[in-house]
Design a protein around this motif. Sequence first.
Motif, PDB file in Angstrom:
ATOM      1  N   ILE A   1       8.745  -5.665 -11.998  1.00  0.00           N
ATOM      2  CA  ILE A   1       8.178  -5.689 -10.839  1.00  0.00           C
ATOM      3  C   ILE A   1       7.352  -6.616 -10.499  1.00  0.00           C
ATOM      4  O   ILE A   1       6.166  -6.925 -11.447  1.00  0.00           O
TER       5      ILE A   1
ATOM      6  N   ASP B   1       5.261  -2.732 -14.640  1.00  0.00           N
ATOM      7  CA  ASP B   1       5.892  -1.840 -13.829  1.00  0.00           C
ATOM      8  C   ASP B   1       4.759  -1.028 -13.014  1.00  0.00           C
ATOM      9  O   ASP B   1       3.462  -1.358 -13.231  1.00  0.00           O
ATOM     10  N   GLU B   2       5.163  -0.081 -12.064  1.00  0.00           N
ATOM     11  CA  GLU B   2       4.061   0.481 -11.167  1.00  0.00           C
ATOM     12  C   GLU B   2       2.979   1.362 -11.791  1.00  0.00           C
ATOM     13  O   GLU B   2       1.938   1.366 -11.210  1.00  0.00           O
ATOM     14  N   THR B   3       3.210   1.624 -12.966  1.00  0.00           N
ATOM     15  CA  THR B   3       2.217   2.543 -13.719  1.00  0.00           C
ATOM     16  C   THR B   3       0.676   1.823 -14.156  1.00  0.00           C
ATOM     17  O   THR B   3       0.055   1.970 -14.262  1.00  0.00           O
TER      18      THR B   3
ATOM     19  N   ARG C   1       4.000  -8.322  -9.666  1.00  0.00           N
ATOM     20  CA  ARG C   1       2.816  -7.743  -9.343  1.00  0.00           C
ATOM     21  C   ARG C   1       1.782  -8.948  -8.803  1.00  0.00           C
ATOM     22  O   ARG C   1       0.997  -8.628  -8.008  1.00  0.00           O
TER      23      ARG C   1
ATOM     24  N   SER D   1      -2.140  -0.612 -13.395  1.00  0.00           N
ATOM     25  CA  SER D   1      -3.191  -0.383 -12.229  1.00  0.00           C
ATOM     26  C   SER D   1      -3.538  -1.852 -12.131  1.00  0.00           C
ATOM     27  O   SER D   1      -3.333  -2.732 -12.727  1.00  0.00           O
ATOM     28  N   ASP D   2      -3.978  -2.041 -10.648  1.00  0.00           N
ATOM     29  CA  ASP D   2      -4.341  -3.600 -10.447  1.00  0.00           C
ATOM     30  C   ASP D   2      -5.559  -4.005 -11.302  1.00  0.00           C
ATOM     31  O   ASP D   2      -5.413  -5.238 -11.381  1.00  0.00           O
TER      32      ASP D   2
ATOM     33  N   GLY E   1       5.535  -7.511  -5.206  1.00  0.00           N
ATOM     34  CA  GLY E   1       5.864  -5.978  -5.134  1.00  0.00           C
ATOM     35  C   GLY E   1       7.170  -5.791  -5.520  1.00  0.00           C
ATOM     36  O   GLY E   1       7.815  -4.673  -5.678  1.00  0.00           O
TER      37      GLY E   1
END
Lengths: 376, 334, 321
Positions: A58, A81-83, A60, A85-86, A30
């Motif tokens: 980032i 990046d945060e966009t 992940r 999805s898992d 994270g």
Amino acid sequence: MSDGIHAIVMPKWGLAMTEGMVAEWTIEPGAAFSRGDEIADIETAKITNALEASTSGIMRRLVVEPDEMVPVGTLLAVAADETVSDDAIDAFVSDFQANFVVEETEEDSGPAFEHVTLSDGRNIRFLRQGAGGGPTLVMVHGFGGDLNSWMFNQPVLSEQFEVIALDLPGHGGSSKDVGGGDVAAMSQAVLDFLDAADIASAHIVGHSLGGACALHLALTKPERVASATLICPAGLAPEINMTFINGFIEARRPRQLRAALELLFHEPGLVSREMIDDVLKFKRIDGVPEALKAIAEAAFAGGRQSHVMVEKLSELEVPIQIILGASDQIVPVLEALETRAGVTVHRLEGSGHTAHMEAPGKVNALIADFVVAASG
Amino acid sequence: MAKKSVRQAINEALASEMRRDPRVVIMGEDIAGGMGAPGEDDAWGGPLGVTKGLLGEFGRDRVLDTPITESAFIGAAAGAAATGLRPVAELMFVDFMGVCFDQIYNQAAKFRYMFGGKAVTPLVVRTMYGAGLRAASQHSQCLYPMFTHIPGLKVVIPSSAYEAKGLLIQAIRDDDPVVFFEHKAMYDEEEEVPDEAYTIPFGEANITREGDDVTVVAFGRMVQFANQAADKLAKEGITCTVIDPRTTSPLDEDTILEEVAATGRLVVVDEASPRCNMATDISALVAQRAFSALKAPVRMVTPPHTPVPFAADLEDLYIPGPAQIEQAIREVAA
Amino acid sequence: MQLSREDLLKAYRQMKTIRVFEERLHDEFATGDIPGFVHLYAGEEASGVGVCLNLNDNDYIASTHRGHGHCIAKGCDVSGMMHEIFGRADGLCGGKGGSMHIADLERGMMGANGIVGGGPPLICGAALTAKTLGTGGVAVAFVGDGGSNQGTTMESLNLAKVWNLPVIFVVEDNGYAEATSSSWAVAGDAVRRAAGYDIPAQQVDGHDFFAVNEVAREAVERARAGDGPSLLHVKLSRYYGHFEGDAMTYRDPDEVSKLRQDKDCLDLFQKRVNEAGLLEPAQFEEIDRDVATLIDDAVASARAAPVPSAQDLLTDVYVSY
């Protein structure tokens, strides 16, 4: 990289490396990181070093647990990046692992080293990685080193450039005849190598004695040097740590050699038993003790560098950057180099005389950016 | 650099020195093979193929097959060494020293001293030793202590392929008579060996593991067993310094004493029979010169005082292995 | 081939030197001032000198425990030998070898040898060196009748033949191995043994310098020509015991006096040369005087010479260690 997802894999540090393990993750899942940040400690049979991020992002997913020995190329972690999805990360991991094939070891395919014969009959060993077409980098190691000195740099830079690392005469797999043994003679060998390998012009990256050679060539053969990156270079000041030079030459036992090699690093713990064994093995090869002595006597006669070029920096016609280790114990960490026109200087805190090994991510980024700019 | 077997490493060392110096000749029983026979030349290349191919490069003048006549050809090698050649004679199995020992210990070893320093005898005797091939009592012994006992000889016991090449080249360039011990169970073991010629000096021990708790001294094939035991125990937090002396004569006493001083505990591993072997020699050395550093009695790991047996089950019991070394280390570390 | 006048003078001088050297050692040993074991060559001079007159510094010999005569015949320094036998620091081997290990590789003398049968394998090696390096040299192994029974000698005959080495084996059969007669200890004889290896061999009267010299010349020429090894079975006599101190109770009481009377190699040499009118008596007398002075001086200087120092104990074991 796929859809902004970046795979972080077990690096290949040197041709002999086939596997390694994450000793410790130094980043939390994270967390954001930048290019050059340390994200893990990697341990191999030969060396333990920090894995530095080759991009920003980032973190992940940490895929591999610490202390698990895995082949080179194994997926260690995933950045995105945060966009993203898992689910997309999961899919990326399973897809990567399903398609992952362990690289054949070099024993089966034969070593990737190449050799050329110089006009004077001497043989030079080199390793070529990366695709041609774009800029060519030629990496020149320092006193007592060899092309493996670039194990943290060449594989990374070769993703972007054609990168050729060579063994200077007297070193590695090259002929042990060093000729005059001084900076001019070693530079001439690099020049002869460019001729023999049919390289019209290259971005020269030199460390220590190799840095002096790069600078000498930039001054005397500017048409062959597209840019020069000097890492902890010799050739800028008369001072040289002869405790290191003599200790390196004379040490026959691991304990003595460790004392000498520790002078190269900011963090002496980086000197591994395997590094010591490798140097001892190198020094036992026919002709090597004589070669090292000849270089020391010619290049560092009377405990001083014989070839000091700092006053000529302003005469340079080619772009030049100098990367210094702030804790260098071998050559002086010169002040006020920046004042000279056309010279870019970087001082890396936490690095000794081997900034390219102690801060490979930062050094790789500096080289890549500089080469791209110089090729512009 | 590539992975090479002990066999290849020795072959390379011989070839490299024969190329470098025309005075280097090799001789022995069937080191090429096929002399006078109707079939192939270089039929064997040595009883275990170590010298295979040298005949092709160097010819019969420098690759000398001998009759089975150890006294004559080992003596001839000694005489040739004293008169200008640099012979490497292969005494096929060291067990055969019984039929030629005079030429080694009374002649070659003593020329220099008896002749007041005026003789130089650059002789190498390569010989196979050691148990493990079910070769029974007369083809399996580790007789290096008997050669180590003789002033004037140097005795080399390489523990791996890298060590074998560098130590053999050193032996061939050395001006004193050298007996070079090759463990017959190690010929196929591989590791990285440089293509170039290189030398490893005599009398400088190799420290193969660094640790704080116990010093282990081991010879030849026993070095890898000691390393295995040390690696296993390191996971439990018992760390060992493992010393491979490389040569028993000269012996690197300083390294042994320094490391024993550091750990205070000593295990000596020797495949030779237990009376008057290297284990007793090193134990005596430490008892005399590092007694006060010792925190526990010295342990010796050796075979029993018996000939080497034939039956596989018996021979496996006979040879010291990692388990016995581990046990000894635990005992002295306790 | 006719020997030159110089050869004859040299041969006589060497034989006489050996004789006087050994007779003098016999006396000196009795004083108790010479340590260890001494084995004298007196009576056998024609063999060593007859063979070695065919050799040069490029050729090697290996000797036996009875080696003084071979050393002198091969050109070793006589005074240096005497110093060595007295155990002096400036002896030919620094006092570390003594009577049984006198050597001078510069002169092609590979050493007297304390091991009976020790020399033949070594000389095969010297011959191999000559052959491999193309020096043109030959190599001679002297062994006694005792040494002729050792396996090393038999193995060396075989190896020399198989490798076609330029070797001459000289079996000096003085009739006794220590206190045992060769008539009992040697089965068959040396010439027939050599024949078993297809090695040319000849028996020769070792009291007769000219006979020894002639057959040795043929053997040396054969070796130099690349035609392989030869063997000479030289029948001769020793005037003293196996070692100094041997009461020789195993011999006929008047055996040695008869030999000295009838078969002395020096007498036979002088007689032959005189009859042929090759040398003047005055020339023999001059050599006799020279030799007497040489040996007197050698003994005097040996007695006065320094003994080795304590640090010499530890040197010369290895070239480097």
